[in-house]
Design a protein around this motif. Structure first.
Motif, PDB file in Angstrom:
ATOM      1  N   THR A 314      71.690  12.878  33.991  1.00 10.91           N
ATOM      2  CA  THR A 314      72.459  13.131  35.202  1.00 10.91           C
ATOM      3  C   THR A 314      73.095  11.852  35.724  1.00 10.91           C
ATOM      4  OG1 THR A 314      70.861  14.833  35.711  1.00 10.91           O
ATOM      5  CG2 THR A 314      72.354  14.200  37.467  1.00 10.91           C
ATOM      6  N   ILE A 315      72.289  10.777  35.744  1.00 13.43           N
ATOM      7  CA  ILE A 315      72.814   9.511  36.250  1.00 13.43           C
ATOM      8  C   ILE A 315      73.852   8.965  35.285  1.00 13.43           C
ATOM      9  CG2 ILE A 315      72.222   7.199  36.980  1.00 13.43           C
ATOM     10  CD1 ILE A 315      69.404   8.220  37.493  1.00 13.43           C
ATOM     11  N   GLY A 316      73.482   8.940  34.008  1.00 13.77           N
ATOM     12  CA  GLY A 316      74.365   8.341  33.009  1.00 13.77           C
ATOM     13  C   GLY A 316      75.722   8.995  32.964  1.00 13.77           C
ATOM     14  N   PHE A 317      75.730  10.313  32.895  1.00 14.79           N
ATOM     15  CA  PHE A 317      77.006  10.984  32.689  1.00 14.79           C
ATOM     16  C   PHE A 317      77.633  11.470  33.989  1.00 14.79           C
ATOM     17  CE2 PHE A 317      74.594  11.223  28.767  1.00 14.79           C
ATOM     18  CZ  PHE A 317      75.464  10.504  27.966  1.00 14.79           C
ATOM     19  N   GLY A 318      76.803  11.572  35.018  1.00  9.55           N
ATOM     20  CA  GLY A 318      77.336  11.943  36.330  1.00  9.55           C
ATOM     21  C   GLY A 318      78.328  10.903  36.811  1.00  9.55           C
ATOM     22  N   ILE A 319      78.020   9.630  36.526  1.00 10.37           N
ATOM     23  CA  ILE A 319      78.917   8.556  36.956  1.00 10.37           C
ATOM     24  C   ILE A 319      80.298   8.744  36.320  1.00 10.37           C
ATOM     25  CG2 ILE A 319      79.290   6.062  36.846  1.00 10.37           C
ATOM     26  CD1 ILE A 319      76.259   5.752  37.117  1.00 10.37           C
ATOM     27  N   THR A 320      80.304   9.194  35.064  1.00  8.58           N
ATOM     28  CA  THR A 320      81.573   9.466  34.410  1.00  8.58           C
ATOM     29  C   THR A 320      82.312  10.587  35.140  1.00  8.58           C
ATOM     30  OG1 THR A 320      80.206   9.250  32.464  1.00  8.58           O
ATOM     31  CG2 THR A 320      82.526   9.707  32.114  1.00  8.58           C
ATOM     32  N   LEU A 321      81.537  11.627  35.488  1.00  8.19           N
ATOM     33  CA  LEU A 321      82.172  12.790  36.122  1.00  8.19           C
ATOM     34  C   LEU A 321      82.775  12.437  37.466  1.00  8.19           C
ATOM     35  CD1 LEU A 321      79.852  15.821  35.325  1.00  8.19           C
ATOM     36  CD2 LEU A 321      81.766  14.903  34.039  1.00  8.19           C
ATOM     37  N   ILE A 713      83.703  25.502  31.314  1.00  9.43           N
ATOM     38  CA  ILE A 713      83.472  24.608  32.442  1.00  9.43           C
ATOM     39  C   ILE A 713      84.464  23.453  32.384  1.00  9.43           C
ATOM     40  CG2 ILE A 713      81.816  22.996  33.430  1.00  9.43           C
ATOM     41  CD1 ILE A 713      79.617  24.944  32.498  1.00  9.43           C
ATOM     42  N   GLY A 714      84.669  22.941  31.155  1.00 10.02           N
ATOM     43  CA  GLY A 714      85.612  21.847  30.980  1.00 10.02           C
ATOM     44  C   GLY A 714      87.016  22.227  31.419  1.00 10.02           C
ATOM     45  N   LEU A 715      87.454  23.434  31.031  1.00 11.81           N
ATOM     46  CA  LEU A 715      88.803  23.880  31.386  1.00 11.81           C
ATOM     47  C   LEU A 715      88.964  24.036  32.892  1.00 11.81           C
ATOM     48  CD1 LEU A 715      89.429  26.491  28.563  1.00 11.81           C
ATOM     49  CD2 LEU A 715      90.418  24.207  28.786  1.00 11.81           C
ATOM     50  N   LEU A 716      87.898  24.509  33.527  1.00  5.17           N
ATOM     51  CA  LEU A 716      87.956  24.653  34.980  1.00  5.17           C
ATOM     52  C   LEU A 716      88.078  23.275  35.629  1.00  5.17           C
ATOM     53  CD1 LEU A 716      87.877  26.616  37.317  1.00  5.17           C
ATOM     54  CD2 LEU A 716      85.412  26.360  37.381  1.00  5.17           C
ATOM     55  N   LEU A 717      87.361  22.288  35.042  1.00  4.24           N
ATOM     56  CA  LEU A 717      87.456  20.923  35.572  1.00  4.24           C
ATOM     57  C   LEU A 717      88.870  20.374  35.391  1.00  4.24           C
ATOM     58  CD1 LEU A 717      84.073  19.294  34.489  1.00  4.24           C
ATOM     59  CD2 LEU A 717      84.859  19.830  36.787  1.00  4.24           C
ATOM     60  N   VAL A 718      89.500  20.705  34.259  1.00  7.38           N
ATOM     61  CA  VAL A 718      90.887  20.284  34.032  1.00  7.38           C
ATOM     62  C   VAL A 718      91.769  20.840  35.149  1.00  7.38           C
ATOM     63  CG1 VAL A 718      92.895  20.545  32.522  1.00  7.38           C
ATOM     64  CG2 VAL A 718      90.651  20.119  31.532  1.00  7.38           C
ATOM     65  N   PHE A 719      91.553  22.104  35.424  1.00  6.05           N
ATOM     66  CA  PHE A 719      92.339  22.771  36.475  1.00  6.05           C
ATOM     67  C   PHE A 719      92.106  22.102  37.823  1.00  6.05           C
ATOM     68  CE2 PHE A 719      93.381  26.462  39.218  1.00  6.05           C
ATOM     69  CZ  PHE A 719      94.660  26.697  38.720  1.00  6.05           C
ATOM     70  N   ALA A 720      90.831  21.832  38.117  1.00  9.39           N
ATOM     71  CA  ALA A 720      90.472  21.254  39.406  1.00  9.39           C
ATOM     72  C   ALA A 720      91.055  19.850  39.549  1.00  9.39           C
ATOM     73  CB  ALA A 720      88.952  21.233  39.564  1.00  9.39           C
ATOM     74  N   VAL A 721      90.799  18.990  38.536  1.00  8.16           N
ATOM     75  CA  VAL A 721      91.268  17.611  38.614  1.00  8.16           C
ATOM     76  C   VAL A 721      92.800  17.561  38.529  1.00  8.16           C
ATOM     77  CG1 VAL A 721      91.167  15.341  37.510  1.00  8.16           C
ATOM     78  CG2 VAL A 721      89.130  16.756  37.614  1.00  8.16           C
ATOM     79  N   TYR A 752      86.327  10.530  30.993  1.00 15.47           N
ATOM     80  CA  TYR A 752      85.906  11.667  30.167  1.00 15.47           C
ATOM     81  C   TYR A 752      86.066  11.354  28.690  1.00 15.47           C
ATOM     82  CZ  TYR A 752      85.528  14.704  34.200  1.00 15.47           C
ATOM     83  OH  TYR A 752      85.144  15.262  35.365  1.00 15.47           O
ATOM     84  N   GLY A 753      87.090  10.546  28.406  1.00 16.75           N
ATOM     85  CA  GLY A 753      87.418  10.268  27.010  1.00 16.75           C
ATOM     86  C   GLY A 753      86.287   9.585  26.263  1.00 16.75           C
ATOM     87  N   VAL A 754      85.546   8.690  26.940  1.00 15.63           N
ATOM     88  CA  VAL A 754      84.481   7.998  26.212  1.00 15.63           C
ATOM     89  C   VAL A 754      83.403   8.982  25.755  1.00 15.63           C
ATOM     90  CG1 VAL A 754      84.762   5.698  27.165  1.00 15.63           C
ATOM     91  CG2 VAL A 754      83.344   7.364  28.380  1.00 15.63           C
ATOM     92  N   LEU A 755      83.301  10.116  26.421  1.00 17.08           N
ATOM     93  CA  LEU A 755      82.300  11.120  26.014  1.00 17.08           C
ATOM     94  C   LEU A 755      82.597  11.680  24.625  1.00 17.08           C
ATOM     95  CD1 LEU A 755      81.613  13.254  29.207  1.00 17.08           C
ATOM     96  CD2 LEU A 755      80.319  11.350  28.300  1.00 17.08           C
ATOM     97  N   ILE A 756      83.871  11.578  24.202  1.00 15.99           N
ATOM     98  CA  ILE A 756      84.224  12.088  22.873  1.00 15.99           C
ATOM     99  C   ILE A 756      83.385  11.390  21.818  1.00 15.99           C
ATOM    100  CG2 ILE A 756      86.085  12.215  21.148  1.00 15.99           C
ATOM    101  CD1 ILE A 756      88.031  12.518  23.464  1.00 15.99           C
ATOM    102  N   PHE A 757      83.004  10.147  22.093  1.00 13.09           N
ATOM    103  CA  PHE A 757      82.258   9.385  21.097  1.00 13.09           C
ATOM    104  C   PHE A 757      80.753   9.619  21.186  1.00 13.09           C
ATOM    105  CE2 PHE A 757      86.197   7.141  22.073  1.00 13.09           C
ATOM    106  CZ  PHE A 757      86.784   7.227  20.815  1.00 13.09           C
ATOM    107  N   ILE A 766      82.479  18.495  26.406  1.00 11.71           N
ATOM    108  CA  ILE A 766      83.074  18.284  27.724  1.00 11.71           C
ATOM    109  C   ILE A 766      84.108  17.168  27.664  1.00 11.71           C
ATOM    110  CG2 ILE A 766      82.576  17.423  30.054  1.00 11.71           C
ATOM    111  CD1 ILE A 766      80.384  19.240  30.289  1.00 11.71           C
ATOM    112  N   GLY A 767      83.760  16.114  26.928  1.00 15.73           N
ATOM    113  CA  GLY A 767      84.672  14.971  26.808  1.00 15.73           C
ATOM    114  C   GLY A 767      86.005  15.366  26.204  1.00 15.73           C
ATOM    115  N   VAL A 768      85.951  16.073  25.066  1.00 13.56           N
ATOM    116  CA  VAL A 768      87.176  16.476  24.378  1.00 13.56           C
ATOM    117  C   VAL A 768      88.018  17.368  25.280  1.00 13.56           C
ATOM    118  CG1 VAL A 768      88.110  17.832  22.463  1.00 13.56           C
ATOM    119  CG2 VAL A 768      86.180  16.314  22.079  1.00 13.56           C
ATOM    120  N   THR A 769      87.364  18.371  25.858  1.00 10.88           N
ATOM    121  CA  THR A 769      88.101  19.352  26.661  1.00 10.88           C
ATOM    122  C   THR A 769      88.761  18.700  27.869  1.00 10.88           C
ATOM    123  OG1 THR A 769      86.340  20.864  26.052  1.00 10.88           O
ATOM    124  CG2 THR A 769      87.919  21.637  27.679  1.00 10.88           C
ATOM    125  N   VAL A 770      87.979  17.986  28.658  1.00 14.63           N
ATOM    126  CA  VAL A 770      88.509  17.453  29.905  1.00 14.63           C
ATOM    127  C   VAL A 770      89.437  16.270  29.655  1.00 14.63           C
ATOM    128  CG1 VAL A 770      87.944  16.582  32.195  1.00 14.63           C
ATOM    129  CG2 VAL A 770      86.439  18.242  31.089  1.00 14.63           C
TER     130      VAL A 770
END
Lengths: 795, 198
Positions: A314-321, A713-721, A752-757, A766-770
């Motif tokens: 949560t901490i690690g990836f929440g910061i990305t979000l 969820i990723g697509l909804l985030l795309v819409f939101a952001v 989000y992009g770094v999550l692709i790796f 999530i990384g790829v989608t968002v």
């Protein structure tokens, strides 16, 4: 808003107070790293039993170990010394590397308790006529090759209970043995089966055990090297591979920890570099990071309060979000000069936050603790960040800002937009093709496999499959899961099934089964068997009659009479008695307590094996079994098909998520309508986003991945952001606005992009989608923005 | 001419009698383990049938069984019991496999020295493996080429097996007797099937 010393003081103090409060909560938080957060929280009885089994079952203590990369001789030698070394450590309760020698403890157990264990024990066994038939049949057994060796057993056990129990309780299939060591079929991997003494949920102990394995392996290899210097080149490539739930837990946890730091670190460094370039001032940079910092602190505190503990992920990836929160600072810095003339700035930011919250809310209802924590963290974090930007940030900034003039970048973007407006037709064309593709392939779009949500990297799962196949331990897919309040009750429940399962085996619907009550009959059943045993006098009388027609003297069977008399007075078999034999492993896996709320219940697991046809396992017909057993199945005795059942849990969630996402989209649209007060403007905002989403979906499909819950969820985030960007595009098109948008998008795409790796499949998704979605959202919004629309006169 | 023919006659007698003479000597002479082993080592494949009787104290009648035997150089021996209950016992290398009632059990002979002592002697003899025989048993060979008797007593101290007696003629094993220390015993009569090898 005139800024004076006075209204500096209040927000700063409030902020400080909040930070201290959150800090106190954070300091008292329980941090966790286990994998249970990746499991859905269970909605019904059957699913609850299923998940209880997954988390508490002793199967989670079993490890499969392989040693490979050398000659068979060397592997056997090293395998044997490695097993011996592990056996000396109390961390491992069982280490098997060659089960050909029957465990002496097992032999003694079966021999001593044969009349309490055997399903044959009953009054009918000791009827004279039956006794005669059975003894005669076993007498013929003595004419077999090993007859002379088994004759003394025959004299004490003329009804053949020991051999029948050995057949029943000791599975014969297993890997082949070469030089006294288990090997896979090709003879290139030595195999071991290890059971850990600690519970499956104790990750620390499991990690220590795995660590010990690695160091012992090194020691063994080293001592082999010193003892056989001439063979030292043979072990250059030797290596240890370990698989099993404990190993998954530990390596996945390590991967998550490493990645959380590495990816968040990379993301942060890139974002800071960009910000530093723009702001040209360390003080300003720190101020810019203030909202992010506040968001993180508030987010952790909120998760801690809401869930009782915080997962490292949560901490690690929440910061990305909530990298999005840095956007607020960017908008604020770059558009500060305009804020006073642009009253809708804060309204736009507020709207952006609200749409983001709509996006994250879907995760809140996902049913997966990990995603729920991430959502809570993100929502609270964003709100805190925007509050901080609105009321605290202005109080710490100097009156005049000297930041990098980004107007050229804005002008460049405008230039590109003008030039690119022709590409709008391309976008329309691409979107339309994407839409057609999706419609035509709609049956293949969705994945219904729960495995897609597994946090375990695919490479580890592949290795596990290989080792399981080597070991001959097929993945158990079909099972009966029984539950009751006490061990005795659940064993009795289990005993109900045995005669029925025997019948199914005889019918060929089942190959075999492994039930705990075969190893440990209920106390009631054992007493019943004891009572059915005749006393000494009675047995002698019956035997006299039975042996009349047999070529056996009565006195030869004196040992039989003694053993039956002893069994009648034997203390009942209890689970403690089994612990020291390898039966203990089987029993541990199939009979275990599960914590439920305050109390505990007991589970019994009957593993069902597929029937064989011409030596090959065919599949089990779940429905046929279900209808055969329907009268004794109930809420606490369920027939499971793990694959189907997990997937159906997943399907339930997928449907739920689809509904919530649809609601999320609607709410965002309604919010936009209310704020923009124009159907046309709203449409102009939504249109590029919709195109981006359709395009990304088609892209994912073409890349070969089936869509799952996380993509939604990723697509909804795309819409939101993305709606934030579209809002700004539609509200103002000054150079500064454009530049700030470019910057904000860049930081988000990086976040989000770094999550692709990531090696963790769900984060990668999530990384790829968002990542790609947000990027496209910006491009499409820019190209389809109303300014360029107006120029082309398209509306 | 007369003289010549006489020489010829003696020469012819000498020539004709030589092999008979040699053979007669072999038939009646004591056989050595080395010679027996050399005979045996020529086997590539042997097929035979057997009838076995077990004499067990407390059981009034001998227990009879019968079936096929097979040996394939260098290390495979199969005992396929047909009567009264089908059973297949196969010894290959270090692994013994028993197949009965549709189930297969496999074991490593070094883990079960007691069981292996009953079967390994026969296999080592058929393979002409003197080294293995001497490793497991105290070996005692008596008799002639025509009628020899090999008595194998386990070197292992606490074995229930007293001796494994193999009786034969030339390169054939005719019977296998298993004697236990408690007095129980079994006698197996073996008859070779005629194959290409013969």
């Amino acid at each position: 808003m005139p800024v004076t010393q006075n209204n500096h003081f209040v927000p700063r103090m409030l902020w400080l107070l909040c930070v201290v409060l959150c800090g106190w909560v954070i300091a008292h938080t329980d941090y966790r790293t286990d994998l249970s957060v990746f499991l859905p929280s269970a909605p019904n009885q059957k699913e609850m039993m299923l998940l209880g089994q997954l988390q508490n079952g002793a199967a989670s203590r079993i490890l499969l170990v392989g040693i490979e990369g050398s000659t068979t001789d060397t592997l056997a030698q090293i395998g044997k010394s490695f097993a011996a070394k592990l056996r000396n450590n109390a961390v491992f309760s069982h280490v098997l590397n060659d089960q050909n020698v029957m465990d002496p403890a097992e032999q003694e157990l079966i021999y001593t308790y044969r009349y309490l264990l055997s399903p044959n024990t009953g009054p009918e066994l000791f009827a004279p006529k039956n006794l005669e038939t059975v003894i005669y049949a076993n007498l013929l057994e003595l004419s077999s090759a090993s007859g002379l060796l088994s004759k003394s057993l025959f004299m004490r056990d003329p009804t053949g209970e020991v051999m029948a129990l050995v057949d029943r309780l000791i599975p014969v299939q297993g890997p082949q043995t070469l030089n006294g060591q288990w090997f896979n079929a090709q003879g290139e991997r030595a195999l071991l089966l290890v059971q850990l003494a600690s519970a499956g949920t104790d990750i620390k102990a499991q990690e220590a055990a795995l660590q010990f394995m690695q160091t012992s392996f090194k020691d063994v290899v080293q001592s082999f090297q010193t003892q056989n210097p001439e063979n030292s080149q043979k072990i250059n490539t030797i290596r240890l591979v370990v698989s099993g739930p404990a190993s998954f837990a530990v390596s996945t946890q390590n991967i998550i920890e490493q990645e959380a730091f590495r990816l968040a670190g990379i993301g942060l460094i890139l974002i800071i570099t960009i910000l530093l370039y723009v702001l040209r001032n360390l003080k300003l940079l720190l101020a810019g990071l203030l909202p992010v910092f506040s968001g993180v602190v508030a987010g952790i505190a909120a998760v801690s309060l809401g869930f009782g503990s915080v997962h490292a992920m949560t901490i690690g990836f929440g910061i990305t979000l909530i990298g999005e929160s840095i956007d607020y600072s960017i908008y604020f810095f770059l558009q500060r000069s305009q804020i006073r003339n642009n009253p809708i700035f804060w309204r736009t930011v507020g709207l952006g936050v609200m749409t983001s919250i709509c996006g994250f809310s879907t995760m809140l209802f996902s049913g997966f603790t990990g995603l729920m924590q991430l959502a809570t963290f993100s929502i609270v974090g964003l709100v805190a960040a925007v509050i901080c930007t609105r009321w605290v940030l202005p109080t710490v900034l100097p009156q005049r800002l000297s930041i990098h003039d980004l107007s050229p970048a804005g002008a460049w973007l405008r230039q590109m937009m003008k030039k690119g407006h022709l590409f709008r037709y391309l976008i329309w064309f691409l979107t339309l093709s994407a839409l057609l593709l999706l419609v035509s392939r709609q049956d293949h779009l969705w994945s219904y496999e729960l495995n897609d949500l597994s946090p375990i990297p695919a490479a580890l799962l592949d290795l596990d499959g290989e080792l399981r196949a080597d070991m001959g331990a097929a993945d158990v897919r079909h099972m009966l899961l029984l539950q009751d309040t006490t061990q005795e009750q659940v064993l009795q429940r289990c005993e109900q099934f045995l005669p029925r399962l025997d019948a199914l085996v005889a019918q060929g619907l089942l190959g075999a089964y492994q039930a705990p009550c075969a190893y440990l009959p209920s106390q009631a059943r054992q007493e019943q068997r004891q009572q059915a045993l005749p006393d000494q006098h009675q047995l002698e009388k019956t035997l006299q009659e039975a042996t009349h027609a047999l070529p056996i003297a009565l006195q030869s069977l004196q040992g039989f009479v003694e053993d039956v008399a002893n069994s009648k007075a034997l203390p009942l078999l209890r689970s403690e008695k089994l612990e020291n034999s390898t039966f203990g492993i089987t029993l541990g896996v199939t009979l275990y307590p599960v914590k439920v709320n305050e109390g505990r219940v007991y589970h019994a697991l009957i593993q069902l094996q597929a029937p064989l046809q011409e030596g090959k396992a065919v599949s089990i017909h779940h429905d046929a079994l279900q209808s055969e057993l329907v009268d004794i199945l109930d809420e606490q005795s369920v027939l499971l098909d793990l694959k189907e059942d997990f997937n159906s849990i997943y399907k339930t969630y997928l449907n739920k998520i689809l509904k919530y996402s649809a609601a999320g989209f609607m709410v965002i649209i309604v919010l936009l309508l209310i704020m923009l007060r124009s159907l046309q403007t709203t449409l102009l905002v939504i249109l590029p986003l919709a195109c981006a989403i359709i395009f990304v979906t088609a892209l994912l499909h073409m890349l070969g991945s089936q869509l799952n819950l996380l993509n939604i969820i990723g697509l909804l985030l795309v819409f939101a952001v993305g709606s934030n960007y579209a809002l700004f595009f539609s509200s103002s098109q000054s150079n500064m606005t454009l530049a700030s948008l470019l910057l904000a998008t860049t930081t988000t795409v990086i976040g989000y992009g770094v999550l692709i790796f990531s090696q963790i499949p769900i984060l990668q998704t999530i990384g790829v989608t968002v990542g790609s979605g947000v990027f496209l959202a910006l491009v499409f919004s820019a190209l389809m923005a109303p300014g360029t629309m107006r120029n082309s006169g398209l509306h | 001419m007369q003289r010549m023919s006489q020489y010829r006659y003696w020469f012819a007698i000498l020539i004709f009698s030589f092999p008979f003479n040699l053979f007669a000597q072999m038939e009646t002479d004591q056989i050595s383990l080395n010679q027996l082993m050399q005979f045996m080592a020529k086997h590539k494949e042997i097929h035979a049938t057997f009838v076995e009787s077990k004499y067990i104290k407390g059981i009034d009648v001998p227990l009879e069984s019968s079936g096929d035997l097979m040996f394939m150089a260098p290390s495979t021996m199969v005992r396929h019991t047909l009567q009264p209950k089908p059973e297949m016992l196969k010894l290959t290398g270090d692994t013994m496999t028993v197949e009965r009632m549709g189930k297969t059990h496999s074991l490593h002979i070094n883990d079960y020295p007691e069981i292996s002592l009953h079967f390994e002697g026969v296999r080592a003899l058929l393979a002409g493996d003197a080294e293995r025989l001497n490793y497991l048993y105290h070996v005692d060979l008596t008799g002639t080429f025509l009628d020899w008797k090999l008595v194998l007593r386990p070197l292992q101290q606490d074995s229930a097996l007293k001796s494994l007696n193999l009786l034969g003629s030339h390169d054939r094993v005719n019977s296998v007797e298993v004697h236990l220390n408690d007095g129980d015993y079994s006698i197996m009569q073996v008859s070779r099937k005629n194959t290409v090898d013969d």
